[in-house]
Design a protein around this motif. Structure first.
Motif, PDB file in Angstrom:
ATOM      1  N   ARG A  46       0.781  -1.190  -0.038  1.00 38.91           N
ATOM      2  CA  ARG A  46       0.019  -0.129   0.090  1.00 38.91           C
ATOM      3  C   ARG A  46       0.886   1.087  -0.046  1.00 38.91           C
ATOM      4  N   GLU A  47       2.042   1.211   0.899  1.00 42.08           N
ATOM      5  CA  GLU A  47       2.876   2.279   0.679  1.00 42.08           C
ATOM      6  C   GLU A  47       3.724   2.551  -0.668  1.00 42.08           C
ATOM      7  N   ALA A  48       4.011   1.406  -1.225  1.00 44.93           N
ATOM      8  CA  ALA A  48       4.455   1.476  -2.679  1.00 44.93           C
ATOM      9  C   ALA A  48       3.517   2.250  -3.510  1.00 44.93           C
ATOM     10  N   LEU A  49       2.335   1.843  -3.436  1.00 45.47           N
ATOM     11  CA  LEU A  49       1.467   2.238  -4.348  1.00 45.47           C
ATOM     12  C   LEU A  49       1.378   3.782  -4.162  1.00 45.47           C
ATOM     13  N   GLN A  50       1.272   4.305  -3.027  1.00 48.34           N
ATOM     14  CA  GLN A  50       1.401   5.801  -2.511  1.00 48.34           C
ATOM     15  C   GLN A  50       2.488   6.443  -3.159  1.00 48.34           C
ATOM     16  N   ILE A  51       3.640   5.825  -2.958  1.00 46.74           N
ATOM     17  CA  ILE A  51       4.648   6.366  -3.750  1.00 46.74           C
ATOM     18  C   ILE A  51       4.703   6.546  -5.145  1.00 46.74           C
ATOM     19  N   LEU A  52       3.951   5.611  -5.998  1.00 46.27           N
ATOM     20  CA  LEU A  52       3.939   5.281  -7.286  1.00 46.27           C
ATOM     21  C   LEU A  52       2.794   6.355  -7.662  1.00 46.27           C
ATOM     22  N   GLU A  53       1.966   6.609  -7.000  1.00 42.98           N
ATOM     23  CA  GLU A  53       0.855   7.674  -7.336  1.00 42.98           C
ATOM     24  C   GLU A  53       1.377   9.208  -7.134  1.00 42.98           C
ATOM     25  N   ALA A  54       2.302   9.491  -6.243  1.00 41.23           N
ATOM     26  CA  ALA A  54       3.006  10.553  -6.099  1.00 41.23           C
ATOM     27  C   ALA A  54       3.892  10.852  -7.220  1.00 41.23           C
ATOM     28  N   GLN A  55       4.472   9.804  -7.591  1.00 38.75           N
ATOM     29  CA  GLN A  55       5.410   9.945  -8.942  1.00 38.75           C
ATOM     30  C   GLN A  55       4.522   9.988 -10.133  1.00 38.75           C
ATOM     31  N   GLY A  56       3.337   9.911 -10.236  1.00 43.16           N
ATOM     32  CA  GLY A  56       2.541   9.790 -11.529  1.00 43.16           C
ATOM     33  C   GLY A  56       2.478   8.591 -12.216  1.00 43.16           C
ATOM     34  N   LEU A  57       3.164   7.673 -11.807  1.00 42.65           N
ATOM     35  CA  LEU A  57       3.185   6.331 -12.490  1.00 42.65           C
ATOM     36  C   LEU A  57       1.793   5.565 -12.408  1.00 42.65           C
ATOM     37  N   VAL A  58       0.857   5.839 -11.321  1.00 47.58           N
ATOM     38  CA  VAL A  58      -0.372   5.191 -11.210  1.00 47.58           C
ATOM     39  C   VAL A  58      -1.254   6.381 -10.855  1.00 47.58           C
ATOM     40  N   ARG A  59      -2.575   5.817 -11.284  1.00 45.32           N
ATOM     41  CA  ARG A  59      -3.873   6.895 -11.001  1.00 45.32           C
ATOM     42  C   ARG A  59      -4.975   6.023 -10.044  1.00 45.32           C
ATOM     43  N   ARG A  60      -5.483   6.814  -9.110  1.00 46.87           N
ATOM     44  CA  ARG A  60      -6.246   6.399  -8.111  1.00 46.87           C
ATOM     45  C   ARG A  60      -7.564   7.012  -8.847  1.00 46.87           C
ATOM     46  N   LEU A  61      -8.577   5.805  -9.122  1.00 49.34           N
ATOM     47  CA  LEU A  61      -9.760   6.284  -9.520  1.00 49.34           C
ATOM     48  C   LEU A  61     -10.858   6.693  -8.578  1.00 49.34           C
ATOM     49  N   ALA A  62     -11.848   7.246  -8.979  1.00 46.88           N
ATOM     50  CA  ALA A  62     -12.863   7.743  -7.998  1.00 46.88           C
ATOM     51  C   ALA A  62     -13.431   6.156  -7.252  1.00 46.88           C
ATOM     52  N   ARG A  64     -11.758   4.043  -5.935  1.00 46.96           N
ATOM     53  CA  ARG A  64     -10.532   3.735  -4.967  1.00 46.96           C
ATOM     54  C   ARG A  64      -9.534   2.935  -5.475  1.00 46.96           C
ATOM     55  N   HIS A  65      -9.700   2.392  -6.898  1.00 47.87           N
ATOM     56  CA  HIS A  65      -8.982   1.614  -7.473  1.00 47.87           C
ATOM     57  C   HIS A  65      -7.946   1.999  -8.100  1.00 47.87           C
ATOM     58  N   VAL A  66      -6.592   1.348  -7.980  1.00 43.71           N
ATOM     59  CA  VAL A  66      -5.225   2.089  -8.438  1.00 43.71           C
ATOM     60  C   VAL A  66      -4.938   1.556  -9.957  1.00 43.71           C
ATOM     61  N   VAL A  67      -4.723   2.278 -10.981  1.00 45.00           N
ATOM     62  CA  VAL A  67      -4.390   1.555 -12.358  1.00 45.00           C
ATOM     63  C   VAL A  67      -3.034   2.239 -12.858  1.00 45.00           C
ATOM     64  N   VAL A  68      -2.827   1.579 -13.717  1.00 47.00           N
ATOM     65  CA  VAL A  68      -1.250   2.257 -14.131  1.00 47.00           C
ATOM     66  C   VAL A  68      -1.472   3.312 -15.043  1.00 47.00           C
TER      67      VAL A  68
END
Length: 200
Positions: A46-62, A64-68
């Motif tokens: 979960r923490e890694a996904l938060q890092i990736l979201e901050a880096q713009g590599l993934v998007r969190r949808l409305a 709450r799902h995370v996609v590339v």
């Protein structure tokens, strides 16, 4: 080199999958599946996904799902061009302050040291964060995770390029500094495009 947390190692592994194209745009990233695939508990995932979201590599949808995120050829070109422009501006700012810079262009971590000096020395916090993320993600991927980036000839060309940029900085030759950075970043994006099969 800084000590990395488990979540940062996980984020780096997923970065490589995304930037290489092995994980495609829109692909869902589910904590349970990543936990099973990578062999870690859900907390660092979960923490890694938060890092990736901050880096713009993934998007969190409305939902709450995370996609590339989208990393098409055009998007990648725009990213590396933007990093180049920000690093140019950062070097201008450093030159104006008269910051003394001692750089050894040889060695295993010379490239990282080049970029790290810039983002650790500038006073613009937004630029600092952007360049730090760029170094830890996009630059790292190009020089360490692509086949082209690890070829001896490619490494030598980048070393020469950074040496010229450093010399131009020390001599206050902005045009040469700009040209050197543009050549260097063309090499980086070229490595990534070859890895992705956009170029042969």
């Amino acid at each position: 080199m800084k000590n990395k947390r488990t979540c940062e190692y996980i984020a780096e592994a997923i970065q490589n999958e995304i930037l290489s194209g092995r994980m495609e745009a829109g692909q869902p990233l589910r904590q349970e599946e990543l936990s099973e695939l990578l062999g870690y508990s859900r907390i660092p995932i979960r923490e890694a996904l938060q890092i990736l979201e901050a880096q713009g590599l993934v998007r969190r949808l409305a939902t709450r799902h995370v996609v590339v995120a989208d990393f098409s050829e055009k998007v990648l070109e725009e990213i590396y061009e933007m990093i180049c422009e920000v690093e140019k501006k950062a070097l201008y700012d450093l030159a104006e302050t008269g910051a003394e810079w001692k750089y050894d262009c040889k060695g295993e971590h010379a490239e990282e040291q080049f970029h790290r000096y810039i983002y650790e020395t500038i006073t613009n916090e937004f630029f600092r964060r952007l360049l730090e993320t760029s170094c830890e993600c996009f630059i790292r991927f190009s020089i360490h995770e692509t086949d082209a980036g690890q070829e001896a000839g490619n490494v030598n060309e980048r070393e020469d390029c950074l040496k010229k940029i450093y010399q131009a900085y020390c001599s206050d030759k902005k045009k040469e500094m700009d040209e050197g950075l543009e050549v260097y970043y063309r090499q980086l994006i070229g490595n990534v495009k070859k890895e992705r099969g956009f170029e042969r």
